[in-house]
Scaffold this active site. Structure first.
Site, PDB file in Angstrom:
ATOM      1  CE  LYS A 153      -1.566   1.767   4.173  1.00 33.62           C
ATOM      2  NZ  LYS A 153      -1.404   3.342   4.387  1.00 33.62           N
ATOM      3  CG  ASN A 154       2.454   2.756   3.656  1.00 33.31           C
ATOM      4  OD1 ASN A 154       1.233   3.021   3.393  1.00 33.31           O
ATOM      5  ND2 ASN A 154       2.970   2.576   4.780  1.00 33.31           N
ATOM      6  CG  ASP A 190       3.427   1.240   9.458  1.00 33.95           C
ATOM      7  OD1 ASP A 190       3.133   2.292  10.232  1.00 33.95           O
ATOM      8  OD2 ASP A 190       3.312   1.598   8.152  1.00 33.95           O
ATOM      9  NE  ARG A 250       0.579  10.335  10.579  1.00 33.61           N
ATOM     10  CZ  ARG A 250       0.138   9.257   9.762  1.00 33.61           C
ATOM     11  NH1 ARG A 250      -1.181   9.127   9.629  1.00 33.61           N
ATOM     12  NH2 ARG A 250       1.084   8.862   8.842  1.00 33.61           N
ATOM     13  CB  CYS A 297      -3.566   6.334  10.826  1.00 34.45           C
ATOM     14  SG  CYS A 297      -4.203   4.827  10.087  1.00 34.45           S
ATOM     15  NE  ARG A 322      -6.380   4.539   5.445  1.00 37.60           N
ATOM     16  CZ  ARG A 322      -5.182   5.000   6.339  1.00 37.60           C
ATOM     17  NH1 ARG A 322      -5.170   5.180   7.375  1.00 37.60           N
ATOM     18  NH2 ARG A 322      -4.074   5.238   5.572  1.00 37.60           N
TER      19      ARG A 322
HETATM   20  C1  LIG Z   1       1.380   6.336   3.611  1.00 34.79           C
HETATM   21  C2  LIG Z   1       2.538   6.215   4.376  1.00 34.79           C
HETATM   22  O1  LIG Z   1       3.515   5.634   3.745  1.00 34.79           O
HETATM   23  N1  LIG Z   1       2.397   6.010   5.757  1.00 34.79           N
HETATM   24  C3  LIG Z   1       3.792   5.665   6.492  1.00 34.79           C
HETATM   25  C4  LIG Z   1       4.681   6.692   6.585  1.00 34.79           C
HETATM   26  O2  LIG Z   1       3.748   7.789   7.215  1.00 34.79           O
HETATM   27  P1  LIG Z   1       4.415   9.393   7.418  1.00 34.79           P
HETATM   28  O3  LIG Z   1       4.867   9.612   5.955  1.00 34.79           O
HETATM   29  O4  LIG Z   1       3.259   9.979   7.731  1.00 34.79           O
HETATM   30  O5  LIG Z   1       5.328   9.246   8.351  1.00 34.79           O
HETATM   31  P2  LIG Z   1       6.529  10.036   8.727  1.00 34.79           P
HETATM   32  O6  LIG Z   1       8.029   9.321   8.697  1.00 34.79           O
HETATM   33  O7  LIG Z   1       6.630  11.484   8.033  1.00 34.79           O
HETATM   34  O8  LIG Z   1       6.472  10.523  10.263  1.00 34.79           O
HETATM   35  C5  LIG Z   1       7.408  10.462  11.256  1.00 34.79           C
HETATM   36  C6  LIG Z   1       7.128  11.401  12.291  1.00 34.79           C
HETATM   37  O9  LIG Z   1       7.647  12.847  11.810  1.00 34.79           O
HETATM   38  C7  LIG Z   1       6.430  13.573  12.226  1.00 34.79           C
HETATM   39  N2  LIG Z   1       6.306  14.624  11.069  1.00 34.79           N
HETATM   40  C8  LIG Z   1       6.279  14.076   9.696  1.00 34.79           C
HETATM   41  C9  LIG Z   1       6.366  15.137   8.680  1.00 34.79           C
HETATM   42  C10 LIG Z   1       6.447  16.438   9.049  1.00 34.79           C
HETATM   43  O10 LIG Z   1       6.369  17.322   8.219  1.00 34.79           O
HETATM   44  N3  LIG Z   1       6.535  16.990  10.362  1.00 34.79           N
HETATM   45  C11 LIG Z   1       6.644  16.078  11.309  1.00 34.79           C
HETATM   46  O11 LIG Z   1       6.795  16.315  12.257  1.00 34.79           O
HETATM   47  C12 LIG Z   1       5.238  12.570  12.079  1.00 34.79           C
HETATM   48  O12 LIG Z   1       4.233  13.525  12.960  1.00 34.79           O
HETATM   49  C13 LIG Z   1       5.901  11.515  12.987  1.00 34.79           C
HETATM   50  O13 LIG Z   1       5.992  11.805  14.379  1.00 34.79           O
HETATM   51  O14 LIG Z   1       5.798   6.399   7.552  1.00 34.79           O
HETATM   52  C14 LIG Z   1       5.378   6.198   8.763  1.00 34.79           C
HETATM   53  C15 LIG Z   1       6.572   5.855   9.479  1.00 34.79           C
HETATM   54  O15 LIG Z   1       7.268   4.490   9.101  1.00 34.79           O
HETATM   55  C16 LIG Z   1       4.340   4.948   8.675  1.00 34.79           C
HETATM   56  O16 LIG Z   1       3.927   4.564  10.141  1.00 34.79           O
HETATM   57  C17 LIG Z   1       3.243   5.036   7.544  1.00 34.79           C
HETATM   58  O17 LIG Z   1       2.466   3.906   7.643  1.00 34.79           O
HETATM   59  C1  LIG Z   2      -0.494   4.913   9.451  1.00 38.64           C
HETATM   60  C2  LIG Z   2      -0.642   4.354   8.256  1.00 38.64           C
HETATM   61  O1  LIG Z   2      -1.222   5.185   6.990  1.00 38.64           O
HETATM   62  P1  LIG Z   2      -1.242   6.565   6.729  1.00 38.64           P
HETATM   63  O2  LIG Z   2       0.200   7.264   6.869  1.00 38.64           O
HETATM   64  O3  LIG Z   2      -1.907   6.653   5.589  1.00 38.64           O
HETATM   65  O4  LIG Z   2      -2.120   6.972   7.822  1.00 38.64           O
HETATM   66  C3  LIG Z   2      -0.249   2.976   8.027  1.00 38.64           C
HETATM   67  O5  LIG Z   2      -0.138   2.580   6.837  1.00 38.64           O
HETATM   68  O6  LIG Z   2       0.082   2.110   9.001  1.00 38.64           O
END
Ligand SMILES: CC(=O)N[C@H]1[C@@H](OP(=O)(O)OP(=O)(O)OC[C@H]2O[C@@H](n3ccc(=O)[nH]c3=O)[C@H](O)[C@@H]2O)O[C@H](CO)[C@@H](O)[C@@H]1O
Ligand SMILES: C=C(OP(=O)(O)O)C(=O)O
Length: 428
Positions: free
Chosen positions: A22-23, A310, A125, A120, A402
């Site tokens: 998915k990701n 995850d 985030r 989620c 999802r």
């Molecule tokens: C759709 C997808 O691929 N989702 C994955 C992606 O989420 P996602 O891309 O949202 O995760 P990030 O690696 O960006 O987030 C890591 C941390 O950084 C923080 N943060 C992130 C961006 C930003 O601009 N500012 C900030 O503070 C977030 O709140 C979090 O605490 O990676 C996560 C970490 O492996 C996984 O759990 C999710 O399943």
């Molecule tokens: C947190 C997840 O998805 P999303 O970043 O789309 O919320 C996930 O795939 O576990």
């Protein structure tokens, strides 16, 4: 709203084919915006998230066609012309990654207006790192009424960007924008999750010039335009890890096929420590546990190649039946223990302090009514339900849909009793 009903107690025995990730799939779909030629994605998972994103992309002018192909299901995305650069709240709120259309739209057309994302609810985030990266590439960004408006009328320019901490989404977003920027972009402290490598390799197949793939430094030399490509989505390591944990939990013997064991070593090391037998097969893993209690194992979530956040909820479900206490530390998201009260409804013994959960293993779990709160939390309840005595029903299964393709069918083929109850009103 559907529910899932599980009659616990059956050992899982059989084979489970792993779907495309998915990701990765959803970022690859966003990459279709970067070219006027068709992008053909195979090994595509059929999920609520890929459907949502398909709908969003259609609204931007992309033709999205899905069919069954030789390599599983395939989706052809053709953005011959971008007819809209507006991504509305109603579509973006359903899934966080839909925010990642902003960078490609900006790179291709010079402007975009995209709602702030949902996804989620596992933490605040924010998207500050995404916006800082796009600004560094020359975008002028304004935030108004929950929307990000971005302009780059003269195109994006390459830049040196150092992320203050590792972010999967921000790395992917910067990559998706930088491939069409003028000049060279260097991303320092980039995330190295395999799905980012998959995206970068696909972009290269489209004519991009990305170097340093799978390392913390990505160097991107912008090109004037990208072409179409054929790309097979990487196997879903989180789906694989989830079924591996389910097999371990029920004391079964399950072979996962169509996957890459090398992407799951952080989990398989922990499973072995817990007393589970894990063997590599030509295209996957065989997971076995016969008799005896699981051993308690501590786990701390980390960025790749560390233990994936995850898989944290699923591993916690496993540890509820261990012989002793384990400590599960969540370091990526500040609110990713919402499965704890639900696991406790099944009889688990867990206490949480900040980012640390202490799980004292019990001899048995007992079926109960529980509620899914987010995607991976909901599947941890499925895993616990499979091992619990009696019947477990899980509400709000739209979270599960999802990210898990044909879950009931895949588990059912291994002997699990998992049924979907249609149209139940849960009153929440
Ligand atoms: C759709 C997808 O691929 N989702 C994955 C992606 O989420 P996602 O891309 O949202 O995760 P990030 O690696 O960006 O987030 C890591 C941390 O950084 C923080 N943060 C992130 C961006 C930003 O601009 N500012 C900030 O503070 C977030 O709140 C979090 O605490 O990676 C996560 C970490 O492996 C996984 O759990 C999710 O399943
Ligand atoms: C947190 C997840 O998805 P999303 O970043 O789309 O919320 C996930 O795939 O576990």
């Amino acid at each position: 709203m559907d529910r899932i009903a599980i009659t616990g107690g059956a050992r899982l025995n059989g084979a489970i084919p792993i779907s495309g990730a998915k990701n990765s799939a959803i970022k690859l779909m966003a990459a279709s915006l970067l070219t006027e030629q068709p992008l053909r994605l195979t090994n595509m998972p059929r999920l609520a998230d890929t459907r949502f994103l398909g709908e969003l992309l259609r609204g931007l002018g992309v033709s999205v066609t899905e069919q069954d192909g030789a390599d599983g299901t395939e989706t052809v995305l053709h953005a011959a012309e971008i007819t809209s650069t507006f991504a509305p709240y109603d579509l973006v709120r359903q899934m966080r990654a839909s925010f990642n259309v902003l960078g490609p739209l900006l790179a291709r057309t010079g402007h975009a207006r995209v709602s702030l994302p949902g996804g989620c609810t596992i933490g605040a985030r924010p998207v500050d790192l995404h916006l800082q990266a796009l600004s560094a590439l020359g975008a002028v960004i304004e935030l108004e009424e929950g929307y990000v408006s971005a302009q780059a009328p003269k195109g994006l320019r390459g830049a040196e960007i150092t992320f203050p901490f590792v972010s999967v989404g921000a790395t992917e977003h910067a990559l998706l924008a930088a491939v069409l920027a003028q000049g060279v972009t260097v991303l320092h402290n980039a995330a190295r999750e395999p799905e980012i490598g998959d995206l970068a390799h696909c972009l290269n197949a489209m004519g991009a010039r990305v170097e340093g793939i799978d390392t913390p430094t990505l160097t991107i030399t912008g090109v004037g335009s990208l072409s179409g490509a054929d790309w097979s989505v990487i196997p879903d390591r989180i789906e694989a890890g989830t079924y591996a944990t389910a097999a371990a939990m029920t004391g079964g013997d399950v072979t996962l096929t169509k996957m890459r064991p090398a992407l799951l070593t952080a989990l398989t090391a922990k499973l072995r420590e817990a007393g589970v037998t894990v063997d590599e097969t030509p295209d996957g893993l065989r997971i076995r546990r016969d008799g005896g209690r699981l051993q308690p194992v501590d786990v701390t979530t980390e960025v790749y190649p560390g233990f994936a956040t995850d898989l944290q909820a699923q591993f916690m479900a496993l540890m509820t039946l261990a012989e002793g206490e384990s400590v599960i530390s969540e370091t990526i998201f500040e609110n990713r223990f919402m499965h704890v009260p639900e696991l406790m409804r099944l009889g688990a013994d867990i206490t949480v302090h900040g980012g640390e959960a202490r799980v004292r293993g019990v001899e048995a779990l007992h079926g109960a009514e529980v509620m899914a709160t987010d995607l991976r939390a909901s599947v941890s309840l499925v895993i616990a339900g499979l091992a619990a005595e009696g019947e477990t029903t899980i509400g709000r299964v739209y979270h599960l849909d999802r990210g898990f393709e044909r879950l009931e069918e895949k588990l059912g083929a291994c002997g699990a009793e998992v049924r979907r109850l249609k149209g139940y009103e849960d009153g929440h």
